[in-house]
Write a protein that holds these residues in place. Structure first.
Motif, PDB file in Angstrom:
ATOM      1  N   UNK A  57     -15.316  21.001  -7.237  1.00 38.60           N
ATOM      2  CA  UNK A  57     -14.554  19.821  -6.823  1.00 38.60           C
ATOM      3  C   UNK A  57     -13.063  20.139  -6.678  1.00 38.60           C
ATOM      4  N   UNK A  58     -12.725  21.417  -6.544  1.00 45.38           N
ATOM      5  CA  UNK A  58     -11.320  21.817  -6.338  1.00 45.38           C
ATOM      6  C   UNK A  58     -10.391  21.244  -7.399  1.00 45.38           C
ATOM      7  N   UNK A  59     -10.820  21.234  -8.667  1.00 44.19           N
ATOM      8  CA  UNK A  59      -9.919  20.691  -9.677  1.00 44.19           C
ATOM      9  C   UNK A  59      -8.914  21.751 -10.109  1.00 44.19           C
ATOM     10  N   UNK A  60      -9.133  23.001  -9.672  1.00 43.71           N
ATOM     11  CA  UNK A  60      -8.208  24.110  -9.915  1.00 43.71           C
ATOM     12  C   UNK A  60      -8.101  24.486 -11.395  1.00 43.71           C
ATOM     13  N   UNK A  61      -8.975  23.900 -12.263  1.00 41.85           N
ATOM     14  CA  UNK A  61      -8.882  24.203 -13.699  1.00 41.85           C
ATOM     15  C   UNK A  61      -9.118  25.689 -13.960  1.00 41.85           C
ATOM     16  N   UNK A  87     -10.877  11.142  -8.181  1.00 40.41           N
ATOM     17  CA  UNK A  87     -11.764  11.230  -7.028  1.00 40.41           C
ATOM     18  C   UNK A  87     -12.474   9.947  -6.632  1.00 40.41           C
ATOM     19  N   UNK A 137     -15.125  22.002 -15.375  1.00 41.34           N
ATOM     20  CA  UNK A 137     -15.711  20.757 -15.866  1.00 41.34           C
ATOM     21  C   UNK A 137     -16.849  20.240 -14.992  1.00 41.34           C
ATOM     22  N   UNK A 193      -6.025  17.780  -8.961  1.00 42.25           N
ATOM     23  CA  UNK A 193      -5.907  18.822  -9.977  1.00 42.25           C
ATOM     24  C   UNK A 193      -4.494  19.134 -10.432  1.00 42.25           C
ATOM     25  N   UNK A 241      -3.792  21.847  -2.704  1.00 40.61           N
ATOM     26  CA  UNK A 241      -4.813  20.880  -2.325  1.00 40.61           C
ATOM     27  C   UNK A 241      -4.211  19.836  -1.413  1.00 40.61           C
ATOM     28  N   UNK A 272     -11.163  13.633 -13.781  1.00 36.40           N
ATOM     29  CA  UNK A 272     -11.655  14.043 -12.465  1.00 36.40           C
ATOM     30  C   UNK A 272     -12.178  12.844 -11.683  1.00 36.40           C
TER      31      UNK A 272
END
Lengths: 532, 252
Positions: free
Chosen positions: B72-76, A235, B53, A322, A317, A231
């Motif tokens: 955080x828009x990690x889409x997990x 980022x 996460x 992701x 996104x 992550x």
């Protein structure tokens, strides 16, 4: 164009020559799949580097410093031809804190040594300029955040004094003065500071002062799970998320010994090319904006936002966060959906082609770019510049071609866009040509998409490996070491912006003040990516 | 030069209809996990919370609460057999601090000047802020302007977790602003520090350094969310949940 291998005069293989020259003092061992490890005493480093970079024309990639139980371990990574990678490994006991500098023979290592000195407290003897670099004046000397003993999660109270930074004035002339720009300047400029030394209207030199945005990503990653470090990799610089996520995942997959499925490889490349396309559109928009052409920059802005919306609609996104995970991709798309993406990008590429043709016949626009921000080929090679900036100065290097990874070299064959002039206009042409190439690669990739799964389960054994990627701004190198618990023990992040900021001052010398934004825009660097 | 004039005229108006009407184009927002979702069993909710996460999901019995300030828009959480539901939308800006008295007087409704400060943001937040000044969002039409100097600014728009080195420039910019002045924190880093803080290198959010009046979550917040925040600050949008409540005078 000469490649590193063609320039090599010696016919001996690299390991044979190394053994013949240094004999017992050098331990040579293979580094699968395509590398060579040369372990030596730190005192040998300058000679070895002079031979490797000067005679064998190897390119410096990065310096990985590690503090380990058994002592300091410094790994200088070089790339070239046959073998692809050469790692120079210098080890020394923990109480020893100095070693000879290699910056005078490999100038590209200059900032890496300064960074290591600042963050680890190791001294490079012979380096002319060590001291405050990443950590500014308000940070106390002798506190080195990358050391084990330093606790990263505790807010550190730096000295609360106004730094009153005073540069050493170099230009000595009647009427000379130094003009500070930044760290808060322009409308939405990234935080960075430039000291313009001027005599009247002309700027004699520019002294960049960066690392206002140092977030300590390398330190924060230590002890974290790879899923979380991913992550951060995505980022720390949001506009090249796919590239850095890919490089990080590549390193983790190499440690795990996992070959990700071909479909995932190709889809990753398509995402990366899409990201490059969008990044280059944004860079083009910035360049046009810096010359004050409102209509033309609006045209580029429209294309950029449409690319962002396409990403948002297609991947969920706008900046493609992701999508990439260790082992492959987080999700799959149908072949039809991939074709839709290719169609969308092709439509935008058509708009870009029309815009660039109009720009090439706008005299007032070209006047602002031509002969502005010159970087010669020798300078670019000397500073080890990467990406579109280097290619615009005649350095024919592209990690996708020279260090093939993923589907590059087999399923996808990017054409290298090289220009010779090294000025702002050459950089613009390289950006446009690369964006159009990316659109072509997406089209070709979408047609050649193999079937199969897109993700494999990836174990997390201990080990260390390098991942790399040609990010939109140039080559990025991610070195990862995982410990026995499968957590990140060392994460070394070398980014194209860090590499290219080192040479930014070359372009910003002896120019008229109004050209400064244009030079900034044609370099297209990110301080978030450089500062980390 | 005429070719550019013709090109400009031929392009027509691209600007969004927001805030007069909601923007419905695809890809303008990544969305957020639903603020509250019901799960068949407490273990299901806990399992879903563990997929995050960033610590944005919290299970409470059979319900799962999502904190947009940490997402955080990690889409997990959308992967796997039991995905957490996500909502579209972009009106994410929220007031911070006591009371709900107007943040600015009526004089600011059609003229609000914004100084953007990059306090350690990745490029994505800045890129989205830049979009506001570009044809699709065109903040000028709403009387919102970016200004190069804090001395002309009414709003300090801060992105990033506030790194050590940017702490003092940020405070100096704030002190240089005339009153009334408001601080707007944009992006997850600026709200909670999230992945990057608090740590030795950053303060972990703007709130640790300055009094924050308005927050816009998102990683990065889409341009419409930032626009919503600016409209909320200027008093042009009354409640935080309603493009439709935007005052009729909003758009020309």
């Amino acid at each position: 164009m000469m490649t590193p291998a063609q320039k090599t005069p010696s016919v001996l293989s690299l390991d044979a020559e190394a053994a013949a020259r240094w004999g017992e003092t050098l331990r040579v061992s293979p580094l699968p799949p395509e590398g060579l490890l040369l372990a030596c005493d730190p005192s040998l480093l300058p000679d070895l580097c002079a031979w490797l970079a000067g005679e064998r024309h190897y390119r410096f990639a990065t310096l990985v410093t590690e503090e380990r139980e058994e002592g300091w371990r410094l790994r200088f990574l070089f790339w070239g031809r046959e073998p692809l990678w050469v790692h120079l490994l210098a080890e020394m006991p923990r109480q020893r804190t100095s070693l000879p500098s290699i910056s005078d023979v490999v100038h590209a290592a200059d900032w890496h040594e300064r960074e290591t000195e600042d963050l680890f407290g190791l001294t490079f003897t012979g380096h002319p300029r060590l001291g405050d670099f990443i950590l500014h004046e308000e940070w106390p000397e002798g506190v080195n955040p990358m050391r084990w003993s330093f606790n990263a999660r505790v807010p550190y109270t730096a000295r609360e004094v106004d730094p009153q930074w005073r540069p050493v004035r170099i230009v000595q002339a009647p009427g000379a003065f130094a003009m500070p720009v930044g760290p808060i300047f322009s409308d939405t400029a990234q935080a960075s500071h430039f000291l313009l030394e001027t005599v009247g209207e002309d700027v004699a030199r520019t002294i960049p002062r960066l690392f206002y945005k140092y977030r300590g990503v390398e330190k924060l990653a230590e002890g974290e799970e790879p899923a979380k470090v991913l992550l951060m990799a995505e980022r720390f610089t949001g506009t090249s998320a796919i590239a850095h996520a890919w490089a990080f995942c590549q390193a983790v997959e190499r440690i795990a010994g996992v070959d990700i499925p071909p479909r995932a490889q190709l889809l990753r490349a398509l995402l990366a090319e899409f990201e490059r396309f969008r990044h280059h559109l944004a860079a083009l928009s910035d360049i046009i904006h810096s010359t004050g052409m409102t209509v033309a920059s609006s045209q580029a802005d429209i294309l950029e936002e449409e690319a962002l919306r396409l990403a948002g609609a297609w991947a969920g996104h706008r900046y493609l966060y992701g999508q990439v995970i260790p082992g492959g991709l987080a999700r799959d798309w149908t072949n039809g959906e991939v074709q839709e993406l290719a169609g969308g990008v092709e439509r935008l590429a058509g708009g870009l082609g029309r815009l660039s043709r109009k720009l090439r016949f706008s005299g007032s626009f070209l006047d602002r770019l031509e002969q502005v921000g010159l970087v010669s080929r020798t300078q670019a090679e000397h500073f080890g510049l990467v990406g579109p900036v280097a290619r615009a100065s005649g350095v024919a290097e592209d990690a996708r071609i020279d260090l093939p990874y993923g589907p590059y070299g087999s399923l996808l064959n990017p054409a290298m866009a090289v220009e010779e002039e090294g000025d702002g206009y050459a950089r613009l042409r390289v950006l446009v040509a690369e964006a159009l190439t990316s659109a072509r690669l997406i089209r070709e990739g979408a047609e050649r998409l193999p079937g199969g799964p897109v993700c494999l389960k990836t174990p997390l054994p201990s080990g260390e490996a390098l991942g790399w990627c040609e990010a939109p701004r140039g080559a990025a190198f991610h070195w990862v070491r995982l410990d026995e618990r499968g957590r990140v023990a060392r994460y070394r992040l070398t980014t194209p912006s860090f590499t290219n900021w080192h040479g930014f001052h070359l372009a910003a010398e002896r120019f008229a003040f109004q050209d400064f934004p244009i030079i900034m825009a044609t370099f297209g660097l990110s301080t978030a990516e450089g500062d980390r | 030069m005429s070719k550019w004039i013709i090109q400009g005229l031929r392009t027509g108006v691209k600007s969004t209809g927001y805030p007069r009407r909601p923007e419905e184009a695809a890809g303008v927002t990544p969305g957020l996990p639903a603020a509250e979702s019901r799960w068949p069993s407490p273990s299901g909710a806990e399992g879903a919370a563990l997929t995050c996460p960033a610590g944005a999901l919290e299970a409470n019995g059979t319900s799962l609460a999502a904190d947009p300030r940490r997402c955080v828009h990690c889409l997990r959480c959308t992967l796997g057999p039991n995905p957490v539901p996500w909502e579209g939308g972009y009106e994410w800006a929220r007031r911070r601090g006591p009371g709900d008295a107007p943040l600015f007087g009526r004089g600011f409704h059609r003229s609000l000047h914004v100084r953007v400060v990059d306090a350690g943001a990745c490029d994505a937040c800045l890129s989205e802020i830049k979009q506001l000044n570009k044809p699709y969002y065109n903040m000028h039409r709403l009387g919102l302007f970016l200004t190069p100097t804090p001395r002309h600014a009414d709003v300090l728009l801060v992105a990033g977790p506030v790194t050590q080195a940017m702490r003092m420039p940020l405070l100096k910019a704030y002190e240089a602003m005339p009153t009334p002045r408001r601080v707007m924190a944009v992006g997850t880093c600026a709200l909670t520090g999230c992945l990057f803080g608090p740590s030795f290198a950053s303060a972990g959010g703007v709130g640790a350094v300055l009094p924050v009046d308005l927050e816009v979550p998102g990683c990065p917040p889409p341009p419409l969310a930032i626009l919503h925040g600016l409209l909320l600050l200027s008093g042009r949008t009354k409640a935080s949940d309603g493009a439709r409540e935007a005052l009729k005078e909003a758009a020309p």
